[in-house]
Design a protein around this motif. Structure first.
Motif, PDB file in Angstrom:
ATOM      1  N   ILE A 213       7.968  -0.512  -8.867  1.00 47.68           N
ATOM      2  CA  ILE A 213       9.316  -0.184  -8.414  1.00 47.68           C
ATOM      3  C   ILE A 213       9.639   1.279  -8.718  1.00 47.68           C
ATOM      4  O   ILE A 213      10.188   1.999  -7.881  1.00 47.68           O
ATOM      5  N   THR A 214       9.271   1.735  -9.887  1.00 45.55           N
ATOM      6  CA  THR A 214       9.507   3.136 -10.267  1.00 45.55           C
ATOM      7  C   THR A 214       8.722   4.078  -9.359  1.00 45.55           C
ATOM      8  O   THR A 214       9.234   5.118  -8.919  1.00 45.55           O
ATOM      9  N   THR A 215       7.495   3.720  -9.048  1.00 46.85           N
ATOM     10  CA  THR A 215       6.661   4.543  -8.174  1.00 46.85           C
ATOM     11  C   THR A 215       7.243   4.604  -6.767  1.00 46.85           C
ATOM     12  O   THR A 215       7.289   5.683  -6.150  1.00 46.85           O
ATOM     13  N   MET A 216       7.681   3.468  -6.250  1.00 45.87           N
ATOM     14  CA  MET A 216       8.259   3.436  -4.904  1.00 45.87           C
ATOM     15  C   MET A 216       9.542   4.276  -4.854  1.00 45.87           C
ATOM     16  O   MET A 216       9.762   5.014  -3.886  1.00 45.87           O
ATOM     17  N   ALA A 217      10.376   4.187  -5.874  1.00 48.79           N
ATOM     18  CA  ALA A 217      11.600   4.986  -5.920  1.00 48.79           C
ATOM     19  C   ALA A 217      11.262   6.476  -6.004  1.00 48.79           C
ATOM     20  O   ALA A 217      11.924   7.305  -5.367  1.00 48.79           O
ATOM     21  N   SER A 218      10.237   6.804  -6.754  1.00 49.04           N
ATOM     22  CA  SER A 218       9.818   8.208  -6.864  1.00 49.04           C
ATOM     23  C   SER A 218       9.331   8.733  -5.523  1.00 49.04           C
ATOM     24  O   SER A 218       9.653   9.869  -5.134  1.00 49.04           O
TER      25      SER A 218
END
Length: 143
Positions: free
Chosen positions: A5-10
């Protein structure tokens, strides 16, 4: 899962940043091209001595194509009263923030109106109406 999720948001934020950078380049090109169009209009008015309706219409159409708006959105005010011709050109730059609708920014908030105004000093000279006759205006016998 948390890392995904953090990677996708980044990646989403990075994509917005890259799109905004490209949008800024387009905006700079539009500002530069609109300046050239106004300068061309100024030179035409300078040599003609006044702003004809066709010149104003050409400027409105040119700025509409450059800025992606309608010619009715472009305001051109010129006073052809003397050799010093005041003018004011006002036109919109739209979609300055590329992903504005995603971020909740409406079209009115995402538009900036540019105004360019100044004076044009006419270099127009009336043509001589000399018919080319061989008689001199001055007979030459005056002291």
């Amino acid at each position: 899962m948390k890392d995904l999720i953090t990677t996708m948001a980044s990646f989403f934020l990075l994509a917005i940043f890259i799109l905004q950078f490209a949008g800024n380049q387009v905006t700079h090109i539009r500002v530069f091209q609109s300046g050239l169009a106004v300068e061309s209009f100024r030179e035409t008015v300078k040599t003609d001595g006044s702003a004809a309706a066709s010149n104003i219409q050409w400027l409105q159409q040119s700025l509409a194509e450059i800025c992606g708006c309608t010619p009715e959105d472009v305001s051109v005010c010129v006073q052809n009263d003397s050799e010093i011709i005041p003018y004011e050109v006002c036109f919109p730059l739209q979609n300055l923030i590329i992903m504005g609708s995603v971020m909740g920014i409406g079209p009115e908030e995402n538009t900036v109106w540019l105004t360019e105004k100044g004076w044009i000093v006419s270099t127009y000279e009336e043509p001589d109406h000399n018919t080319g006759s061989d008689s001199a205006d001055d007979p030459g016998d005056t002291p």
